[in-house]
Write a protein that holds these residues in place. Structure first.
Motif, PDB file in Angstrom:
ATOM      1  N   THR A 198     -50.461 -45.878  20.244  1.00 54.03           N
ATOM      2  CA  THR A 198     -51.003 -44.733  19.532  1.00 54.03           C
ATOM      3  C   THR A 198     -50.032 -44.319  18.453  1.00 54.03           C
ATOM      4  OG1 THR A 198     -52.033 -42.577  19.831  1.00 54.03           O
ATOM      5  CG2 THR A 198     -49.997 -42.999  21.069  1.00 54.03           C
ATOM      6  N   SER A 199     -50.415 -43.340  17.645  1.00 62.05           N
ATOM      7  CA  SER A 199     -49.588 -42.871  16.545  1.00 62.05           C
ATOM      8  C   SER A 199     -48.686 -41.732  17.007  1.00 62.05           C
ATOM      9  CB  SER A 199     -50.486 -42.392  15.399  1.00 62.05           C
ATOM     10  OG  SER A 199     -49.726 -41.883  14.346  1.00 62.05           O
ATOM     11  N   TYR A 200     -47.388 -41.847  16.695  1.00 58.74           N
ATOM     12  CA  TYR A 200     -46.409 -40.872  17.152  1.00 58.74           C
ATOM     13  C   TYR A 200     -45.474 -40.453  16.026  1.00 58.74           C
ATOM     14  CZ  TYR A 200     -47.476 -40.989  22.109  1.00 58.74           C
ATOM     15  OH  TYR A 200     -48.104 -40.829  23.317  1.00 58.74           O
ATOM     16  N   ILE A 201     -44.870 -39.269  16.215  1.00 60.28           N
ATOM     17  CA  ILE A 201     -43.761 -38.822  15.388  1.00 60.28           C
ATOM     18  C   ILE A 201     -42.494 -38.946  16.222  1.00 60.28           C
ATOM     19  CG2 ILE A 201     -42.746 -36.908  14.095  1.00 60.28           C
ATOM     20  CD1 ILE A 201     -45.304 -37.864  12.839  1.00 60.28           C
ATOM     21  N   ALA A 202     -41.474 -39.576  15.661  1.00 60.44           N
ATOM     22  CA  ALA A 202     -40.192 -39.734  16.361  1.00 60.44           C
ATOM     23  C   ALA A 202     -39.143 -38.848  15.708  1.00 60.44           C
ATOM     24  CB  ALA A 202     -39.748 -41.187  16.333  1.00 60.44           C
ATOM     25  N   TYR A 203     -38.456 -38.059  16.521  1.00 60.66           N
ATOM     26  CA  TYR A 203     -37.324 -37.261  16.070  1.00 60.66           C
ATOM     27  C   TYR A 203     -36.040 -37.902  16.585  1.00 60.66           C
ATOM     28  CZ  TYR A 203     -40.055 -33.203  14.481  1.00 60.66           C
ATOM     29  OH  TYR A 203     -40.914 -32.361  13.807  1.00 60.66           O
ATOM     30  N   GLU A 220     -39.440 -39.593  11.760  1.00 62.31           N
ATOM     31  CA  GLU A 220     -40.216 -40.662  11.141  1.00 62.31           C
ATOM     32  C   GLU A 220     -41.550 -40.791  11.848  1.00 62.31           C
ATOM     33  OE1 GLU A 220     -39.080 -44.748  11.785  1.00 62.31           O
ATOM     34  OE2 GLU A 220     -37.857 -44.214  13.526  1.00 62.31           O
ATOM     35  N   GLU A 221     -42.528 -41.272  11.115  1.00 64.92           N
ATOM     36  CA  GLU A 221     -43.842 -41.516  11.703  1.00 64.92           C
ATOM     37  C   GLU A 221     -43.905 -42.957  12.165  1.00 64.92           C
ATOM     38  OE1 GLU A 221     -48.599 -41.276  10.578  1.00 64.92           O
ATOM     39  OE2 GLU A 221     -47.104 -40.297   9.314  1.00 64.92           O
ATOM     40  N   ILE A 222     -44.344 -43.149  13.392  1.00 67.72           N
ATOM     41  CA  ILE A 222     -44.467 -44.488  13.969  1.00 67.72           C
ATOM     42  C   ILE A 222     -45.940 -44.728  14.252  1.00 67.72           C
ATOM     43  CG2 ILE A 222     -43.797 -45.991  15.877  1.00 67.72           C
ATOM     44  CD1 ILE A 222     -41.275 -44.318  16.176  1.00 67.72           C
ATOM     45  N   GLU A 223     -46.520 -45.647  13.504  1.00 69.39           N
ATOM     46  CA  GLU A 223     -47.965 -45.843  13.593  1.00 69.39           C
ATOM     47  C   GLU A 223     -48.405 -46.368  14.951  1.00 69.39           C
ATOM     48  OE1 GLU A 223     -50.243 -44.874  11.703  1.00 69.39           O
ATOM     49  OE2 GLU A 223     -48.937 -44.136  10.113  1.00 69.39           O
ATOM     50  N   GLN A 224     -47.663 -47.326  15.481  1.00 71.57           N
ATOM     51  CA  GLN A 224     -48.039 -47.900  16.760  1.00 71.57           C
ATOM     52  C   GLN A 224     -46.791 -48.049  17.622  1.00 71.57           C
ATOM     53  OE1 GLN A 224     -51.164 -48.663  17.849  1.00 71.57           O
ATOM     54  NE2 GLN A 224     -52.036 -47.917  15.934  1.00 71.57           N
ATOM     55  N   VAL A 225     -46.840 -47.523  18.837  1.00 74.16           N
ATOM     56  CA  VAL A 225     -45.734 -47.672  19.767  1.00 74.16           C
ATOM     57  C   VAL A 225     -46.247 -48.331  21.035  1.00 74.16           C
ATOM     58  CG1 VAL A 225     -44.035 -46.473  21.193  1.00 74.16           C
ATOM     59  CG2 VAL A 225     -44.511 -45.658  18.888  1.00 74.16           C
ATOM     60  N   ASN A 226     -45.666 -49.454  21.390  1.00 73.66           N
ATOM     61  CA  ASN A 226     -45.954 -50.067  22.672  1.00 73.66           C
ATOM     62  C   ASN A 226     -44.939 -49.505  23.658  1.00 73.66           C
ATOM     63  OD1 ASN A 226     -45.841 -51.846  24.973  1.00 73.66           O
ATOM     64  ND2 ASN A 226     -47.064 -53.286  23.773  1.00 73.66           N
ATOM     65  N   TRP A 227     -45.382 -48.557  24.487  1.00 74.22           N
ATOM     66  CA  TRP A 227     -44.438 -47.839  25.335  1.00 74.22           C
ATOM     67  C   TRP A 227     -43.812 -48.727  26.391  1.00 74.22           C
ATOM     68  CZ3 TRP A 227     -42.402 -43.630  23.700  1.00 74.22           C
ATOM     69  CH2 TRP A 227     -43.109 -42.867  22.774  1.00 74.22           C
ATOM     70  N   ASN A 228     -44.548 -49.698  26.882  1.00 71.31           N
ATOM     71  CA  ASN A 228     -43.941 -50.613  27.850  1.00 71.31           C
ATOM     72  C   ASN A 228     -42.735 -51.318  27.245  1.00 71.31           C
ATOM     73  OD1 ASN A 228     -45.665 -50.045  29.942  1.00 71.31           O
ATOM     74  ND2 ASN A 228     -47.095 -51.688  29.451  1.00 71.31           N
TER      75      ASN A 228
END
Length: 288
Positions: A3-8, A73-81
């Motif tokens: 999903t799309s996330y914001i990373a600090y 930064e904006e991270i369009e796709q994060v594979n959490w695994n």
């Protein structure tokens, strides 16, 4: 899940206990996953939950005791695994219990717990989970009824079953945690754990020999009377998720609810307390 996330990306000085306090506050405003590093922590929040003012109410950012800088930064796709697999290392507690991922080698400890945390809290790496595992390892849970309140990954409920508990209820208000606990319960071939999505209102009419609550200070202050009210005579309450400075207010409420202090564990300003119920009248033991 992608999903799309914001990373600090936060840089924190002093690192301890600054990082722990920051993570606790960020969790309260919607951040869902954290990766600690040598300078601080990277925190992730869903773009749909993010606002430009999401950090405005964080006390630690206004505190003179800490210096915290960040960029985002904006991270369009994060594979959490993939994210947690890169950082998740197995842990061992008191030479008795190992918490590991499925891809780690099988350990030689007596209790082996396999966890895929995804976005849920509770891998054993955080001080509070580690100390709660230590508390549980000291208890005789054979045949006991146990509640894991705010179960996160389900790691403490899973350990309770491995320690011989006859029935365990695992409850969390967060849907991610509920789903993740179900997965981890199955992954560890547990058959005595029931997982529920909800809060302390689910405790009406339920009774336990041991209640585990590793949550946060405010929820504990609201719910300790509920926990005490569902403990059997001489029942055990384990509390964590707060700091040394919070002990007095936690203890005052426990005393008011017929709970006697037994033991304290402490790591990096975090504490885990053990109480025993001393109320004269308790549930007789029959199922409700």
């Amino acid at each position: 899940m992608d999903t799309s996330y914001i990373a600090y990306h936060f840089k924190v000085k002093p690192l301890k206990p600054g990082t722990e306090i920051l993570i606790a506050e960020l969790g309260d405003v919607g951040f869902e996953s954290f990766v600690e590093n040598e300078e601080g922590v990277t925190a992730y929040i869903q773009r749909s939950e993010w606002t430009s003012s999401c950090l405005d109410d964080l006390f630690i950012l206004r505190s003179d005791e800490f210096t915290i800088t960040y960029d985002l930064e904006e991270i369009e796709q994060v594979n959490w695994n993939e994210e947690w697999e890169k950082n998740f290392q197995p842990i061992e507690v008191d030479g008795l219990c190992t918490v590991r991922a499925p891809f780690h080698a099988m350990p030689g400890t007596k209790y082996d717990i396999i966890i895929e945390p995804k976005m849920s809290f509770g891998t054993g790496h955080h001080e509070t989970t580690h100390m709660m595992i230590q508390h549980l390892l000291k208890l005789d849970l054979k045949g006991k009824k146990v509640l894991d309140m705010g179960c996160g990954t389900g790691v403490l409920a899973i350990l309770a079953e491995k320690l011989g508990a006859a029935g365990i209820d695992a409850i969390d208000i967060d849907n991610w945690c509920y789903e993740n606990s179900l997965e981890n319960v199955e992954r560890n071939s547990c058959t005595h754990i029931s997982v529920f999505e909800g809060d302390a209102s689910l405790l009406d009419g339920r009774w336990y020999d041991v209640v585990i609550a590793n949550i946060n200070r405010n929820i504990l202050l609201n719910d300790i009377p509920k926990y005490a009210g569902c403990l059997e005579q001489d029942g055990i309450l384990l509390l964590s998720g707060f700091y040394r400075d919070d002990i007095s207010v936690i203890d005052e409420l426990c005393v008011k609810n017929s709970l006697n202090f037994v033991e304290k564990l402490e790591e990096n300003h975090w504490v885990a307390l053990r109480y025993k119920s001393v109320a004269a009248t308790r549930h007789s033991g029959q199922d409700e």
